[in-house]
Design a protein around this motif. Structure first.
Motif, PDB file in Angstrom:
ATOM      1  N   VAL A 121       0.846  -1.199   0.000  1.00 52.99           N
ATOM      2  CA  VAL A 121       0.000   0.000   0.000  1.00 52.99           C
ATOM      3  C   VAL A 121       0.879   1.247   0.000  1.00 52.99           C
ATOM      4  O   VAL A 121       0.627   2.217  -0.723  1.00 52.99           O
ATOM      5  CB  VAL A 121      -0.941   0.002   1.223  1.00 52.99           C
ATOM      6  N   GLY A 122       1.945   1.209   0.799  1.00 55.63           N
ATOM      7  CA  GLY A 122       2.827   2.362   0.919  1.00 55.63           C
ATOM      8  C   GLY A 122       3.501   2.752  -0.380  1.00 55.63           C
ATOM      9  O   GLY A 122       3.619   3.939  -0.699  1.00 55.63           O
ATOM     10  N   ILE A 123       3.943   1.771  -1.165  1.00 60.68           N
ATOM     11  CA  ILE A 123       4.669   2.111  -2.393  1.00 60.68           C
ATOM     12  C   ILE A 123       3.750   2.726  -3.444  1.00 60.68           C
ATOM     13  O   ILE A 123       4.203   3.511  -4.280  1.00 60.68           O
ATOM     14  CB  ILE A 123       5.438   0.895  -2.967  1.00 60.68           C
ATOM     15  N   VAL A 124       2.464   2.387  -3.402  1.00 62.51           N
ATOM     16  CA  VAL A 124       1.523   3.043  -4.315  1.00 62.51           C
ATOM     17  C   VAL A 124       1.326   4.493  -3.900  1.00 62.51           C
ATOM     18  O   VAL A 124       1.336   5.413  -4.734  1.00 62.51           O
ATOM     19  CB  VAL A 124       0.178   2.299  -4.346  1.00 62.51           C
ATOM     20  N   LEU A 125       1.161   4.738  -2.601  1.00 62.45           N
ATOM     21  CA  LEU A 125       0.994   6.106  -2.114  1.00 62.45           C
ATOM     22  C   LEU A 125       2.240   6.945  -2.384  1.00 62.45           C
ATOM     23  O   LEU A 125       2.142   8.113  -2.768  1.00 62.45           O
ATOM     24  CB  LEU A 125       0.699   6.094  -0.614  1.00 62.45           C
ATOM     25  N   ALA A 126       3.409   6.339  -2.181  1.00 64.46           N
ATOM     26  CA  ALA A 126       4.663   7.074  -2.363  1.00 64.46           C
ATOM     27  C   ALA A 126       5.019   7.285  -3.828  1.00 64.46           C
ATOM     28  O   ALA A 126       5.837   8.141  -4.159  1.00 64.46           O
ATOM     29  CB  ALA A 126       5.802   6.340  -1.663  1.00 64.46           C
ATOM     30  N   GLY A 127       4.411   6.510  -4.723  1.00 63.89           N
ATOM     31  CA  GLY A 127       4.697   6.649  -6.143  1.00 63.89           C
ATOM     32  C   GLY A 127       5.896   5.850  -6.608  1.00 63.89           C
ATOM     33  O   GLY A 127       6.409   6.070  -7.708  1.00 63.89           O
ATOM     34  N   GLY A 128       6.366   4.910  -5.787  1.00 64.82           N
ATOM     35  CA  GLY A 128       7.494   4.082  -6.184  1.00 64.82           C
ATOM     36  C   GLY A 128       7.944   3.198  -5.045  1.00 64.82           C
ATOM     37  O   GLY A 128       7.707   3.507  -3.872  1.00 64.82           O
ATOM     38  N   CYS A 129       8.576   2.066  -5.369  1.00 61.98           N
ATOM     39  CA  CYS A 129       9.079   1.162  -4.345  1.00 61.98           C
ATOM     40  C   CYS A 129      10.349   1.745  -3.725  1.00 61.98           C
ATOM     41  O   CYS A 129      10.719   2.884  -4.000  1.00 61.98           O
ATOM     42  CB  CYS A 129       9.353  -0.207  -4.942  1.00 61.98           C
TER      43      CYS A 129
ATOM     44  N   GLY B 208       5.861   6.782   2.453  1.00 62.35           N
ATOM     45  CA  GLY B 208       7.229   6.514   2.869  1.00 62.35           C
ATOM     46  C   GLY B 208       7.297   5.866   4.240  1.00 62.35           C
ATOM     47  O   GLY B 208       8.061   4.916   4.460  1.00 62.35           O
ATOM     48  N   VAL B 209       6.497   6.369   5.183  1.00 63.40           N
ATOM     49  CA  VAL B 209       6.466   5.784   6.526  1.00 63.40           C
ATOM     50  C   VAL B 209       5.954   4.348   6.468  1.00 63.40           C
ATOM     51  O   VAL B 209       6.513   3.440   7.111  1.00 63.40           O
ATOM     52  CB  VAL B 209       5.582   6.631   7.464  1.00 63.40           C
ATOM     53  N   MET B 210       4.907   4.107   5.673  1.00 62.82           N
ATOM     54  CA  MET B 210       4.385   2.748   5.539  1.00 62.82           C
ATOM     55  C   MET B 210       5.412   1.821   4.905  1.00 62.82           C
ATOM     56  O   MET B 210       5.516   0.647   5.284  1.00 62.82           O
ATOM     57  CB  MET B 210       3.095   2.758   4.710  1.00 62.82           C
ATOM     58  N   MET B 211       6.190   2.327   3.965  1.00 63.51           N
ATOM     59  CA  MET B 211       7.251   1.534   3.350  1.00 63.51           C
ATOM     60  C   MET B 211       8.276   1.089   4.388  1.00 63.51           C
ATOM     61  O   MET B 211       8.669  -0.076   4.441  1.00 63.51           O
ATOM     62  CB  MET B 211       7.944   2.343   2.254  1.00 63.51           C
ATOM     63  N   GLY B 212       8.716   2.037   5.236  1.00 68.30           N
ATOM     64  CA  GLY B 212       9.729   1.712   6.242  1.00 68.30           C
ATOM     65  C   GLY B 212       9.231   0.721   7.274  1.00 68.30           C
ATOM     66  O   GLY B 212       9.930  -0.233   7.634  1.00 68.30           O
TER      67      GLY B 212
END
Length: 453
Positions: A83-91, A281-285
């Protein structure tokens, strides 16, 4: 030997930037475009990586170790990460190399990613991380469970990948090549499959170079990003290692490649995307820390070891991407055909004017009310301004607008998302639309005209 991490990162960043290599887009296309073409590029990475790692291991050059499988941490973490990478616009790797292209939204995502990963691994959220990560089962890899050689998996996956590559290349040849920009050879983008093969080779080379510094791992983004932000906030030299130089190298390599190709420009996100970038970004981390890796550590490295962690993580990352794509990837502006009289515009046959925001070092995008949404600029010709929108929104808006046009109508799309230089022409080719014009509009700005068949 630490400097070899920087060198590998520079080459990796340049390849990813020139190949528009982003696992987020590959997974997202399965849902939004019903296309598996992109995911084949990831299979190329995994196959090359798998064969290379198997060879290095058989030769006794490296000794990869796989931890016991933590199912709850991997599944929940990968879903959050997706979900995070979609919001952030990239992995994770995509955020690093897009930061090198000048996308401020990626800078924001990168800060959220690095700080949250550091907090999860060794900061105030460490107990949250350990609560799931310590719940493991005695399962490591499929070859070990089945008691057979990893070579059967590596060669079997390679054979499947070769078949899929041949299938998509032949199908694309039958449909006709997509239109490409007229530009010098050094500014041309790499074919996605070529980029995949190069990323796989770089991943294999990374293993012995990293191992020579005492780091028993290959490519990785999450822990190195956490280490980098830990170093920046504490100044402790123990956090300055091969991995931190790797991620810094990705940033440098991407910048150099983008600058050489005229694709670097500082681009500011709107308020909505800025918020999404930070949250994503926070969700990615958080997610990558729980899962034990990102789309590189799990999606490219652990999968090539055929670990349970890698393949389950890739599956649940895909599910997270699918969920977020359904919820968040909606058109950003009105794409209904206007009923008012055409707005006077310069002739489309005239030489295009250089827009101020396309050549300035910083792009401040402010649309007037008349520029928002689909505009008619000539009989059977409409314009769509997506400047400032991050991928995949230029394509999302273009698809929505084209669905409302009649056969024979043309759509003129202005965009400054680098990845859209590949995705929009590919979409037009897949749909059977004619691209009648495709041109650069200054640094990191493009205009493409697509006619509906």
């Amino acid at each position: 030997m630490l400097l070899s991490g920087l060198a590998v990162g520079i080459v990796l960043g340049a390849v990813m930037q020139r190949g528009r290599f982003c696992v987020t887009g590959m997974l997202r296309d399965i849902v939004t475009l019903k296309s598996w073409r992109g995911i084949v590029a990831l299979l190329i990475v995994i196959s090359v990586h798998a064969v290379g790692i198997a060879a290095l291991t058989s030769a006794g050059i490296i000794t990869p170790k796989v931890s016991d499988f933590a199912p709850a941490a991997v599944m929940i973490g990968s879903l959050v990460f997706g979900v995070g990478i979609v919001l952030a616009g990239g992995c994770a790797s995509g955020t690093w190399y897009r930061s090198g292209e000048g996308l401020v939204g990626s800078w924001l995502a990168l800060v959220g990613y690095g700080l949250s990963a550091a907090a999860m691994k060794r900061g105030p959220l460490a107990s949250t991380h350990e609560a799931l990560a310590n719940r493991t089962v005695k399962m490591t890899t499929l070859p070990e469970t089945l008691g057979i050689s990893v070579w059967w998996f590596a060669l079997g996956l390679s054979a499947l990948t070769i078949y899929l590559v041949n299938f998509y290349l032949q199908r694309d040849n039958m449909r006709g090549s997509k239109v490409r920009l007229e530009q010098p050879w050094w500014a041309r983008s790499l074919h996605l499959y070529t980029a995949g093969a190069l990323v796989g080779i770089i991943g294999v080379i990374a293993w012995p170079l990293s191992a020579a510094t005492g780091r028993n791992s290959g490519l990785g983004i999450t822990t190195p990003s956490a280490d980098l932000f830990s170093y920046l906030t504490t100044g402790n030299l123990k956090f300055l290692n091969w991995g931190t130089l790797l991620v810094l190298g990705i940033l440098v390599g991407s910048y150099l490649a983008a600058k050489a190709a005229g694709e670097f420009r500082v681009r500011l996100p709107d308020a909505v995307q800025a918020q999404r970038s930070v949250i994503g970004g926070v969700m990615m981390g958080v997610g990558a820390s729980w899962a034990g890796g990102c789309t590189v550590g799990n999606g490219m490295v652990q999968t090539s070891l055929f670990s349970y962690q890698g393949w389950v993580a890739l599956l649940f990352t895909g599910l997270g991407v699918a969920l977020a794509a359904k919820v968040f990837l909606k058109p950003t502006q009105n794409t209904e055909v206007p009923t008012s009289a055409p707005v006077a515009e310069p002739s489309l046959t005239a030489e295009p004017k250089e827009f101020a925001f396309a050549t300035a070092p910083v792009a401040l995008k402010v649309r007037t009310e008349q520029q928002q949404g689909l505009r008619q600029i000539a009989p059977a010709t409409y314009a769509l301004d997506t400047l400032g929108a991050v991928c995949p929104f230029p394509l999302v808006d273009a698809r929505a607008a084209m669905s409302n046009l009649q056969s024979g109508d043309s759509l003129v799309i202005d965009f400054d998302c680098t990845q859209a230089t590949e995705t929009i022409p590919q979409w037009a080719s897949d749909e059977g639309y004619a691209v009648t014009d495709f041109r650069r509009q200054g640094n990191a700005g493009w205009q493409i005209t697509v006619r509906k068949s």
